[in-house]
Design a protein around this motif. Sequence first.
Motif, PDB file in Angstrom:
ATOM      1  N   ASP A 101       0.799  -1.223   0.000  1.00  0.00           N
ATOM      2  CA  ASP A 101       0.000   0.000   0.000  1.00  0.00           C
ATOM      3  C   ASP A 101       0.841   1.287   0.000  1.00  0.00           C
ATOM      4  O   ASP A 101       0.288   2.381  -0.157  1.00  0.00           O
ATOM      5  CB  ASP A 101      -0.921   0.024   1.236  1.00  0.00           C
ATOM      6  N   ASP A 102       2.155   1.162   0.183  1.00  0.00           N
ATOM      7  CA  ASP A 102       3.005   2.347   0.307  1.00  0.00           C
ATOM      8  C   ASP A 102       3.406   2.888  -1.059  1.00  0.00           C
ATOM      9  O   ASP A 102       3.975   2.160  -1.888  1.00  0.00           O
ATOM     10  CB  ASP A 102       4.261   1.998   1.123  1.00  0.00           C
ATOM     11  N   GLY A 103       3.130   4.165  -1.288  1.00  0.00           N
ATOM     12  CA  GLY A 103       3.436   4.783  -2.575  1.00  0.00           C
ATOM     13  C   GLY A 103       4.924   4.865  -2.854  1.00  0.00           C
ATOM     14  O   GLY A 103       5.357   4.677  -3.997  1.00  0.00           O
ATOM     15  N   GLU A 104       5.731   5.131  -1.828  1.00  0.00           N
ATOM     16  CA  GLU A 104       7.177   5.236  -2.036  1.00  0.00           C
ATOM     17  C   GLU A 104       7.777   3.880  -2.394  1.00  0.00           C
ATOM     18  O   GLU A 104       8.693   3.802  -3.218  1.00  0.00           O
ATOM     19  CB  GLU A 104       7.858   5.800  -0.791  1.00  0.00           C
ATOM     20  N   PHE A 105       7.240   2.802  -1.798  1.00  0.00           N
ATOM     21  CA  PHE A 105       7.722   1.471  -2.150  1.00  0.00           C
ATOM     22  C   PHE A 105       7.380   1.151  -3.598  1.00  0.00           C
ATOM     23  O   PHE A 105       8.213   0.607  -4.339  1.00  0.00           O
ATOM     24  CB  PHE A 105       7.116   0.425  -1.215  1.00  0.00           C
ATOM     25  N   ARG A 106       6.168   1.486  -4.019  1.00  0.00           N
ATOM     26  CA  ARG A 106       5.785   1.235  -5.415  1.00  0.00           C
ATOM     27  C   ARG A 106       6.645   2.059  -6.368  1.00  0.00           C
ATOM     28  O   ARG A 106       7.027   1.584  -7.442  1.00  0.00           O
ATOM     29  CB  ARG A 106       4.296   1.550  -5.603  1.00  0.00           C
ATOM     30  N   GLN A 107       6.958   3.300  -5.983  1.00  0.00           N
ATOM     31  CA  GLN A 107       7.845   4.127  -6.790  1.00  0.00           C
ATOM     32  C   GLN A 107       9.232   3.486  -6.888  1.00  0.00           C
ATOM     33  O   GLN A 107       9.859   3.474  -7.964  1.00  0.00           O
ATOM     34  CB  GLN A 107       7.974   5.522  -6.180  1.00  0.00           C
ATOM     35  N   SER A 108       9.706   2.919  -5.788  1.00  0.00           N
ATOM     36  CA  SER A 108      11.019   2.262  -5.778  1.00  0.00           C
ATOM     37  C   SER A 108      11.024   1.039  -6.685  1.00  0.00           C
ATOM     38  O   SER A 108      11.992   0.800  -7.416  1.00  0.00           O
ATOM     39  CB  SER A 108      11.394   1.857  -4.350  1.00  0.00           C
ATOM     40  N   ILE A 109       9.939   0.260  -6.637  1.00  0.00           N
ATOM     41  CA  ILE A 109       9.835  -0.915  -7.507  1.00  0.00           C
ATOM     42  C   ILE A 109       9.858  -0.487  -8.966  1.00  0.00           C
ATOM     43  O   ILE A 109      10.551  -1.093  -9.812  1.00  0.00           O
ATOM     44  CB  ILE A 109       8.540  -1.698  -7.201  1.00  0.00           C
ATOM     45  N   PHE A 110       9.119   0.568  -9.292  1.00  0.00           N
ATOM     46  CA  PHE A 110       9.085   1.062 -10.671  1.00  0.00           C
ATOM     47  C   PHE A 110      10.472   1.526 -11.119  1.00  0.00           C
ATOM     48  O   PHE A 110      10.924   1.207 -12.222  1.00  0.00           O
ATOM     49  CB  PHE A 110       8.085   2.217 -10.787  1.00  0.00           C
ATOM     50  N   ASN A 111      11.167   2.261 -10.241  1.00  0.00           N
ATOM     51  CA  ASN A 111      12.498   2.756 -10.588  1.00  0.00           C
ATOM     52  C   ASN A 111      13.481   1.607 -10.754  1.00  0.00           C
ATOM     53  O   ASN A 111      14.310   1.617 -11.673  1.00  0.00           O
ATOM     54  CB  ASN A 111      12.998   3.731  -9.524  1.00  0.00           C
TER      55      ASN A 111
END
Length: 336
Positions: A101-111
Amino acid sequence: MQQLLFALVTIIAGVIGCVAYFVASNWLLDRIFPSKGRAGAIASRNLRIANMVRPWLFLTPALIALTLYLVYPVIESVWLSLHGRDGQQFVGLNNYRWMIDDGEFRQSIFNNFLWLLIVPATATFLGLIIAALTDRLWWGNIARSLIFMPMAISFVGASVIWKFVYDYRPEGAQQIGILNAIVTFFGGAPEAWITLPFWNNIFLMVILIWIQTGFAMVILGAALRGVPEETIEAAVLDGASPLQIFFKIMVPQIWSTIAVVWTTITIVVLKVFDIVLAMTNGQWSTQVLANLMFDWMFRGGGDFGRGAAIAIVIMVLVVPIMIWNIRNAAKEMEGR
C-alpha cells in the motif's frame, strides 16, 4: 593518517593470521595422522584420512565467515521483518502488507524496474560493440584501458565525478557543470538535470552504465577472441559481410557469456544504493529499494521491521538471478 595506519595494521595482521592458521593446522593434521615412519597399511590409511580432512582446513574459515555474515543475517532479517518498529513486537505479515500500500515502495519498484530494463542491456551492448571495435585497432589496448578505468572507481567516487557533469547554476551564472556548459554554449538554458522527473533516473543510470561497460567489454572481448578462426574464415569465403559475421557468427557463439555478463550486471543493479544516495538521496522520484531500506532501517524511519522486509524483497529478487547466473557460468566452464 591514523585511519591509514589502522587499515595497514589490520591487513598485515589478517595476512599473518591466515598464514599462521594454515601452517599450524596442516602441521597439527600431519601430527595427528602421520604417514612417515609408519607401516604401509597405517601410512596409507593416515594419508587417505589427512587428504580427506585437509580441504576442510581451507574451507572452514570461509564457511564460518559465510555463516556469520550471510546465513545468520538472512535468518535475522526474516525474523525482524515479522516484527514491529523496535524489532520486539511480533506483527506477522503487516510489514509486507504495508509495502503493497506504500506509494514510495511502489515508486522504488518502478524505478528498479527501469534500472533493470536499461542498465544491463545498455552496458552489455556497449561492452560488446567496444570489445569488437577495439580488437581491430592498433591503439585498442589503450582504448580498453581507458574504458575499463571507471571500474577502479567506487560508486560514490563516480557519483562525485558525475555531480560535476550535472551541476546546475542559475541562468546567467558561470556553469561549472559540463552538461550545462555545453547547453549554454549552444544558446540553451541550463537545467537542474537530476531534479527532472523520470529523466533524472536516466541520468543516474548513465553513471552505472559508465562503470559497468568496462566490465562487459573485458569479459566479452575475451569471449570474442575465443571464437574459432575456422568459422570466421568459412563465413568470409561464403561472402558474408563484417556485420553478418559479427551478429550471425560470432555473437551466437558467445551467447552464454553475454547472458552471464547481463545477469551479473542485473544483480549489481538490483542492489544499487551508493549512486542514488550520493546523487539525490532518493529525492525527486529517484528512490530505489536499497536506498529505501537504508532510510527505514537506519535513518528517519528508524523502523527495523519495515527495513528488514524491504531487504527480504531485494534478496528474493536477487537470488533466482544469481542461481541462474552461477549455473550458466558452470555450464560454460564445462563446455570449455
